[in-house]
Scaffold this motif. Structure first.
Motif, short mmCIF file in Angstrom:
data_model
loop_
_atom_site.label_atom_id
_atom_site.label_comp_id
_atom_site.label_asym_id
_atom_site.label_seq_id
_atom_site.Cartn_x
_atom_site.Cartn_y
_atom_site.Cartn_z
N LEU A 138 0.82 -1.22 0.00
CA LEU A 138 0.00 0.00 0.00
C LEU A 138 0.86 1.27 0.00
CD1 LEU A 138 -2.61 -1.08 2.71
CD2 LEU A 138 -2.87 -1.18 0.23
N ASN A 139 2.17 1.11 -0.24
CA ASN A 139 3.13 2.23 -0.20
C ASN A 139 3.18 2.87 1.19
OD1 ASN A 139 3.98 2.01 -2.89
ND2 ASN A 139 2.27 3.26 -3.63
N ILE A 140 3.14 2.06 2.21
CA ILE A 140 3.27 2.51 3.59
C ILE A 140 4.42 1.74 4.23
CG2 ILE A 140 2.17 2.65 5.86
CD1 ILE A 140 -0.49 2.96 4.47
N GLY A 141 5.46 2.44 4.66
CA GLY A 141 6.59 1.80 5.31
C GLY A 141 6.29 1.51 6.77
N ALA A 142 7.01 0.55 7.33
CA ALA A 142 6.78 0.15 8.72
C ALA A 142 8.09 -0.17 9.39
CB ALA A 142 5.84 -1.06 8.78
N CYS A 143 8.13 0.05 10.69
CA CYS A 143 9.30 -0.26 11.50
C CYS A 143 8.81 -0.61 12.90
CB CYS A 143 10.25 0.93 11.56
SG CYS A 143 11.71 0.68 12.61
N GLY A 144 9.37 -1.68 13.47
CA GLY A 144 8.95 -2.06 14.81
C GLY A 144 9.80 -3.18 15.37
N THR A 145 9.81 -3.28 16.69
CA THR A 145 10.47 -4.41 17.33
C THR A 145 9.70 -5.69 17.00
OG1 THR A 145 9.18 -3.97 19.33
CG2 THR A 145 11.37 -3.00 19.20
N TYR A 146 10.38 -6.81 17.01
CA TYR A 146 9.72 -8.06 16.65
C TYR A 146 10.15 -9.16 17.61
CZ TYR A 146 13.99 -9.95 14.48
OH TYR A 146 15.25 -10.43 14.26
N ARG A 147 9.41 -10.26 17.56
CA ARG A 147 9.69 -11.43 18.38
C ARG A 147 10.29 -12.53 17.51
NH1 ARG A 147 3.91 -11.80 21.67
NH2 ARG A 147 3.95 -9.66 22.50
N ASP A 148 11.29 -13.21 18.05
CA ASP A 148 11.97 -14.24 17.28
C ASP A 148 11.04 -15.36 16.83
OD1 ASP A 148 14.44 -13.04 17.33
OD2 ASP A 148 15.02 -13.95 19.23
N HIS A 149 10.02 -15.62 17.62
CA HIS A 149 9.15 -16.76 17.31
C HIS A 149 8.00 -16.40 16.39
CE1 HIS A 149 6.45 -14.98 20.29
NE2 HIS A 149 7.49 -14.94 21.11
N ARG A 150 7.98 -15.19 15.84
CA ARG A 150 6.97 -14.84 14.87
C ARG A 150 7.21 -15.59 13.57
NH1 ARG A 150 3.67 -10.14 16.09
NH2 ARG A 150 2.82 -10.92 18.04
N LYS A 151 6.14 -15.92 12.89
CA LYS A 151 6.24 -16.65 11.63
C LYS A 151 7.04 -15.86 10.61
CE LYS A 151 1.78 -18.98 12.26
NZ LYS A 151 0.40 -19.14 11.74
N ASP A 152 7.95 -16.58 9.91
CA ASP A 152 8.78 -16.03 8.84
C ASP A 152 9.86 -15.08 9.34
OD1 ASP A 152 7.28 -17.44 6.97
OD2 ASP A 152 5.87 -15.78 6.71
N CYS A 153 10.07 -14.98 10.66
CA CYS A 153 11.20 -14.20 11.18
C CYS A 153 12.44 -15.08 11.22
CB CYS A 153 10.89 -13.67 12.58
SG CYS A 153 9.68 -12.34 12.60
N PRO A 154 13.64 -14.53 10.97
CA PRO A 154 14.85 -15.36 10.92
C PRO A 154 15.20 -15.94 12.29
CG PRO A 154 15.42 -13.04 10.80
CD PRO A 154 13.93 -13.11 10.70
#
Length: 609
Positions: free
Chosen positions: A375-391
């Motif tokens: 949608l041409n909207i950038g995003a930035c945020g802290t994440y959790r390691d156990h989220r799906k598709d996170c390294p």
């Protein structure tokens, strides 16, 4: 003045209990899902648990097991103890499947180059900032009425009068006359007065004949009238409430029905009169409430741990509340709580494109960030390691012995995942920034037994996250200074007071924006709130000075004589004002003052005191 008995108060409390009835989860699965959502802040749609590891290639074959009865939670009767049943597998435990860990390349360090993705052009739907003419003079009351309009107050009066009539029909004995728009505005003004002048009990505002008395509230509205309005404030039509209650347990039932009319008005106004700048933030807000309402939440990390949860979208630079929604329950989300919340708040139709939205790890997920980027909207945020598709690869990953300031990053298309060692490991995902652009952060570190300040390399996403994430926190801080919140018996009145707080804070922020555009000096938050309170109550802020009660009376300057020829001149002195001779002086001030038909220096002197 009408008086209230304990029976009247009990009757009002029983009426409020009818509005608080709601269904609660009964099954063991629902209870566990509630615990994951509210206490652990786990979103089953995004967070991986033991139940998600269904990849047979990475599972050892399990031997056949003897069928056993599935443990379940039973309601225990009074005076009995339910048996303790322990499941061998904890449903809420986070698990990392091996298949997920091998999808990403090894972690890179800050020395490896990284290019930021192309930045979308910022195209807001309207010019950012206040959507009012800065050349016009807007009083605090004018700005507040943009959110709490006369039509909205008229609807509140109609529904409040219907609720009072309903209470009267049930046997409530307090005196009631229909409330009008002007009186309701004065009622709101008195709520803000109580926010400015804090007392222990509501009744203390009408306390008489005491050095701790507050004379102002009694001049606006009587105590019993205030209590009667408070007991009957209603945002929705009471007749339609009953129709909605009969739908309980069906998809047509709306938990927020009692909030809708007024909440929708405030939401629409928040989006209408201010357009956010490029950086915006999404976070949760808690409104304190512990009673059972079916929507009461518990968030351990929040200063207010028990209460109603609101999802809020704020402008990062000002703290202006652009949009908000009340959390009704987990069954109202289709894809996931975090995903659906952000996609509903960050609406491109009224925002535009090119925005940068910041969020915490409860919302961040690769799927959400990719869909926002579409949608041409950038995003930035802290994440959790156990989220799906996170390294979750262990190759070249940070360890417990990694020094402070260490950086690791992985780029997955437009997404960059960055980890940085501060006092603990901070993990951030972004579609806006490069992994590292040479930024530094000053930290206190211990070197050779001495604490010194040192500039440590810091990833760009973390620098910008710390700068722009605090929009909702700033809004919460402004609300808490002069909040209208106090104890109530009805859950929806608690949120009614919060909507008034949102309207007052947004009105103040509009005032600051208009003052800066018109190059005028802006009022402080306290001065604005005081002016708004006075204008809502229809009074002036300045109270005429109370004159002294001393016995200032004129007395002759000299002794009386029986000689008629000497009475006019005996003992005369010069007046302290006009310097003419006068036979009069003030008994208290001991000052000679003229007291004649054409020259009254006595009155002039005492007016200056």
């Amino acid at each position: 003045m009408a008086t209230f008995s304990a029976q009247d108060c009990l009757q009002s409390l029983m009426e409020s209990d009818e509005d608080n009835n709601s269904s609660c989860p009964d099954t063991d699965e629902e209870l566990e899902e509630e615990r994951q959502h509210y206490e652990l802040r786990i979103d089953p749609a995004e967070d991986l648990t033991d139940d998600d590891d269904d990849d047979a290639e990475h599972k050892a074959p399990t031997p056949p097991q003897v069928a056993t009865e599935k443990p379940c939670r039973t309601r225990r009767k009074s005076g009995t103890r339910a048996p303790l049943l322990v499941s061998p597998k904890k449903p809420g435990r986070i698990h990392t499947p091996a298949s997920q860990a091998s999808r990403h390349p090894p972690w890179k360090t800050e020395t490896a180059p990284d290019e930021a993705p192309p930045v979308s052009r910022f195209q807001p739907a309207r010019p950012p900032g206040v959507q009012l003419n800065s050349a016009e003079n807007h009083t605090p009351l004018d700005l507040f009425k943009l959110y709490v309009t006369r039509d909205a107050v008229n609807t509140l009066c109609e529904n409040t009068n219907k609720q009072a009539a309903k209470a009267q029909a049930k046997g409530s004995k307090y005196t009631w006359t229909d409330v009008g728009v002007e009186e309701f505005y004065r009622y709101i003004g008195l709520l803000f007065y109580m926010a400015m002048v804090k007392l222990h009990d509501i009744r203390d505002y009408w306390r008489q004949n005491s050095i701790f008395s507050c004379p102002f509230p009694a001049t606006i509205i009587s105590r019993d009238r205030y209590r009667a309005i408070s007991w009957n404030v209603h945002m929705s039509d009471p007749d339609k409430d009953q129709e909605n209650d009969r739908r309980r347990g069906t998809p047509q039932y709306d938990k927020l029905f009692r909030l809708r009319p007024f909440m929708d008005t405030v939401q629409h106004a928040c989006k209408t009169f201010f357009h956010p700048r490029r950086n915006i933030s999404v976070d949760e807000r808690m409104v304190a409430w512990k009673a059972n309402s079916g929507m009461t939440q518990y968030i351990k990390a929040k200063p207010i741990k028990w209460g109603f949860k609101l999802f809020v979208l704020c402008d990062s630079s000002t703290g202006y509340t652009v949009n908000f929604s009340v959390y009704p329950g987990k069954n109202y989300f289709q894809i996931g709580q975090g995903y659906d919340t952000v996609m509903s708040l960050v609406n491109r139709d009224y925002l535009g494109s090119g925005y940068h939205v910041y969020m915490d790890n409860f919302y961040t997920s690769p799927k959400l960030f990719r869909d926002l980027l579409a949608l041409n909207i950038g995003a930035c945020g802290t994440y959790r390691d156990h989220r799906k598709d996170c390294p979750r690869t262990e190759s070249n990953a940070l360890t417990q012995k990694s020094p402070r300031g260490s950086i690791r990053w992985i780029r997955d298309g437009p997404l960059v995942f960055v980890k940085w060692v501060d006092t603990k490991v901070v993990a951030v995902c972004s579609t806006i920034h490069a992994a590292f652009a040479g930024d530094t952060a000053e930290r206190r570190v211990k070197q050779d037994g001495v604490w010194i300040s040192k500039d440590l390399p810091c990833p760009s996403p973390i620098i910008h996250y710390n700068k722009h994430m605090g929009g909702v926190d700033l809004s919460d801080q402004l609300i808490q200074y002069y909040t209208a919140q106090h104890k109530t018996m009805k859950w929806y009145r608690k949120l009614f007071l919060h909507f008034l707080d949102i309207a007052a804070i947004n009105a103040y922020l509009l005032h600051k924006e208009l003052s800066s555009l018109g190059q005028r000096e802006a009022m402080t938050h306290k001065a604005f709130q005081e002016a708004l309170t006075a204008q809502l109550c229809g009074v002036s802020q300045k109270v005429p000075r109370k004159r002294a009660t001393y016995d200032h009376v004129p007395v002759p300057t000299g002794k009386q004589t029986v000689d008629v020829g000497k009475r006019a001149t005996l003992g005369r002195k010069k007046c302290v004002l006009c310097k003419m001779c006068t036979p009069w002086e003030c008994e208290v001030c001991d000052m000679p003052l003229c007291l004649q038909l054409t020259r009254n220096c006595f009155a002039t002197w005492h007016q200056r005191l």
